[in-house]
Design a protein around this motif. Structure first.
Motif, PDB file in Angstrom:
ATOM      1  N   GLU A  33      36.150  24.052 -57.609  1.00 41.64           N
ATOM      2  CA  GLU A  33      35.738  22.909 -58.234  1.00 41.64           C
ATOM      3  C   GLU A  33      36.827  22.141 -58.165  1.00 41.64           C
ATOM      4  N   VAL A  34      36.489  20.751 -57.814  1.00 42.14           N
ATOM      5  CA  VAL A  34      37.602  19.668 -58.187  1.00 42.14           C
ATOM      6  C   VAL A  34      37.500  18.918 -59.558  1.00 42.14           C
ATOM      7  N   GLU A  35      38.534  19.047 -60.300  1.00 41.43           N
ATOM      8  CA  GLU A  35      38.533  18.418 -61.786  1.00 41.43           C
ATOM      9  C   GLU A  35      38.177  16.835 -61.545  1.00 41.43           C
ATOM     10  N   THR A  36      37.170  16.697 -62.628  1.00 39.94           N
ATOM     11  CA  THR A  36      36.958  15.297 -62.673  1.00 39.94           C
ATOM     12  C   THR A  36      38.077  14.190 -62.496  1.00 39.94           C
ATOM     13  N   THR A 296      24.028  20.169 -65.174  1.00 41.35           N
ATOM     14  CA  THR A 296      23.283  19.952 -66.327  1.00 41.35           C
ATOM     15  C   THR A 296      22.544  18.677 -65.782  1.00 41.35           C
ATOM     16  N   ARG A 297      21.549  17.939 -66.749  1.00 42.55           N
ATOM     17  CA  ARG A 297      21.113  16.789 -66.455  1.00 42.55           C
ATOM     18  C   ARG A 297      22.001  15.670 -65.945  1.00 42.55           C
ATOM     19  N   GLU A 298      23.142  15.679 -66.822  1.00 41.65           N
ATOM     20  CA  GLU A 298      24.178  14.461 -66.548  1.00 41.65           C
ATOM     21  C   GLU A 298      24.642  14.725 -65.342  1.00 41.65           C
ATOM     22  N   MET A 299      24.947  15.963 -65.045  1.00 41.20           N
ATOM     23  CA  MET A 299      25.641  16.174 -63.596  1.00 41.20           C
ATOM     24  C   MET A 299      24.732  15.769 -62.608  1.00 41.20           C
ATOM     25  N   GLU A 305      24.012   8.978 -58.688  1.00 38.68           N
ATOM     26  CA  GLU A 305      24.649   7.766 -58.377  1.00 38.68           C
ATOM     27  C   GLU A 305      25.431   7.763 -57.447  1.00 38.68           C
ATOM     28  N   GLU A 306      26.349   9.147 -57.318  1.00 41.26           N
ATOM     29  CA  GLU A 306      27.511   9.253 -56.403  1.00 41.26           C
ATOM     30  C   GLU A 306      26.987   8.834 -55.085  1.00 41.26           C
ATOM     31  N   LYS A 307      25.689   9.657 -54.746  1.00 43.66           N
ATOM     32  CA  LYS A 307      25.131   9.555 -53.588  1.00 43.66           C
ATOM     33  C   LYS A 307      24.828   8.173 -53.222  1.00 43.66           C
ATOM     34  N   THR A 308      24.283   7.463 -54.060  1.00 40.78           N
ATOM     35  CA  THR A 308      23.891   6.147 -53.810  1.00 40.78           C
ATOM     36  C   THR A 308      24.980   5.224 -53.652  1.00 40.78           C
ATOM     37  N   LYS A 309      26.050   5.107 -54.367  1.00 38.21           N
ATOM     38  CA  LYS A 309      27.281   4.465 -54.354  1.00 38.21           C
ATOM     39  C   LYS A 309      27.904   4.803 -52.915  1.00 38.21           C
TER      40      LYS A 309
END
Ligand SMILES: Nc1ncnc2c1ncn2[C@@H]1O[C@H](COP(=O)(O)OP(=O)(O)OP(=O)(O)O)[C@@H](O)[C@H]1O
Length: 433
Positions: A33-36, A296-299, A305-309
């Motif tokens: 996984e790529v770190e935030t 999670t819900r937040e993820m 959001e990322e997809k829309t961006k």
């Protein structure tokens, strides 16, 4: 919709000091996984490997953005190098890839029979609870089919994540090239329908109407394109498998005349579907990969959001959207679905469900701000806007009631090709820097 480029340096944001090499034996998988906030570069140093069904090449570095969850599998062994900050990178030999490959082989056999007899190709439904790897298995099966020269169609009904367009939509994409390991499938010509919510629960009746519509459109395409007909389709569903969600799966299987239903990781769902689907439907239970990451819900919200961006700014934010004003008189905005009324208040002969697919005009006002609007391909109101595909999306950034205009971000410049917008529940707050 096209946009203007602004290519940034490829290696920006990658911590070049963090380098780790991995040697994988055959049938092993490197998961990371790529770190935030970080970016990671993947290189194939030696041997052969694939990423969710797409073969990697040695001549290219693959750069993944913050939060990406990746698995690189090898059938014959390979060496890989990761550069940058990763979270939890490890090699595993516990993968269901052989099972998935056998599934692909069986589906390919069905394609050959359909070619010989000129009958419909295999129609596969992938279902299961949340986070069992449905989209990944769908992508894998599509990639394997394309690598054999097939033209399978991906039908995406996952309104929560949006596989062929932004979240809040359903769509179909006939695939001719394997997905890019970083950017996914080429989304230049998907057929997309407005749904407006991130769960089918937002408007069940509309969801079912759109499923039937997609099935009709796919059948029509099969009628005039033999390659598409024999290649069949993979239908990706969302993870809501109980109550009405289960009814939606049954409705989907029926609408698409599914021959095979792949149930990932849920014995209960498998047994229910075996009981409720006709005998000719082959319901198969398959394991999920232990690598699939639970979100999670937040993820999930962040992924949406990322997809829309990505829609407005392109993959890796290499584009800039256009900003312009639209006058209130130029367009009409509608919402699909009127508020539910008690049965006693409905006009005689009208069913409660009818209100769910009713077009309700929306007067432009300040509460439009941040909402995403889908631009319908309909040319007049005589057409059924609910069942007409969309040309693209804009997001409202400002409303000026005095000047009677609202401002939007759009991936394409003016003029708008059509005049009817459908409003989504989804909002997008543009904080791009
Ligand atoms: N073998 C694997 N190793 C590591 N990560 C994986 C693996 N398979 C899938 N993933 C990652 O796990 C996440 C969830 O997978 P996926 O989206 O396929 O699940 P899903 O069941 O379709 O989810 P949803 O319930 O949202 O529809 C994705 O980010 C995907 O990249």
């Amino acid at each position: 919709m096209a946009a203007t480029t602004n290519v940034k340096s490829e290696e920006k944001g990658i911590d070049l000091k963090e380098v780790c090499d991995y040697k994988l034996a055959k049938d092993n998988e490197l998961r990371f996984e790529v770190e935030t906030g970080a970016r990671v570069k993947l290189d194939l140093i030696d041997g052969s490997a694939e990423l969710f069904g797409t073969e990697l090449v040695r001549s290219r570095s693959y750069i993944f953005e913050s939060g990406a969850k990746i698995a690189v599998f090898t059938w014959f062994g390979c060496s890989l190098r990761l550069t940058g900050k990763v979270e939890a990178a490890y090699v595993s030999k516990d993968t269901p890839m052989v099972i998935y490959l056998n599934t692909h082989a069986a589906i390919e056999q069905m394609r050959k029979v359909s070619e010989q007899k000129d009958t419909l190709g295999p129609r596969i439904l992938v279902c299961g609870p949340q986070d069992v790897g449905k989209s990944t298995v769908g992508r894998l099966l599509i990639n394997y089919a394309v690598r054999l020269g097939r033209k399978p169609t991906l039908i995406d009904l996952d309104v929560g994540q949006g596989g062929v367009s932004i979240p809040g939509t359903v769509g179909a994409l006939t695939v001719e090239r394997p997905a890019d390991p970083v950017d996914g499938f080429d989304l230049k010509v998907p057929l997309v329908y407005h749904f407006g919510h991130t769960s089918p629960n937002g408007n069940i009746k509309l969801y079912e109407v759109l499923i039937s519509r997609l099935a009709d459109v796919f059948n029509a395409k099969c009628d005039f394109n033999k390659q598409v007909k024999h290649s069949g389709c993979i239908v990706n569903t969302c993870g809501w498998v109980k109550g009405q969600g289960y009814q939606c799966i049954l409705h989907t299987a029926q609408s698409f005349e599914a021959d095979v239903v792949l149930v990932l990781d849920s014995e209960r769902l498998y047994n229910d579907l075996k009981r409720d689907l006709p005998d000719f439907v082959n319901v198969i239970l398959q394991p999920k990969s232990p690598g699939v990451v639970e979100r999670t819900r937040e993820m999930r919200r962040d992924a949406r959001e990322e997809k829309t961006k990505e829609y407005f700014y392109g993959p890796r934010k290499i584009y800039f959207p256009h900003a312009f004003d639209i006058s209130f008189s130029e367009v009409q905005i509608f919402k699909i679905g009127a508020p539910a009324l008690p049965d006693s208040c409905l006009p005689l002969g009208m069913e409660k469900e009818d209100t769910q697919t009713k077009l309700v005009p929306v007067a432009p006002g300040i509460d439009l701000v941040h909402h995403i609007l889908s631009l319908s391909m309909a040319e007049s109101l005589e057409e059924n806007l609910v069942e007409t595909n969309v040309a693209g999306f804009v997001v409202v950034t400002n409303v000026d009631p005095e000047r009677q205009v609202f401002s939007v971000l759009s991936p394409a410049p003016r003029p708008l090709p059509r005049n009817y917008f459908l409003i989504m529940d989804l909002r997008f707050i543009d904080i791009h820097k």
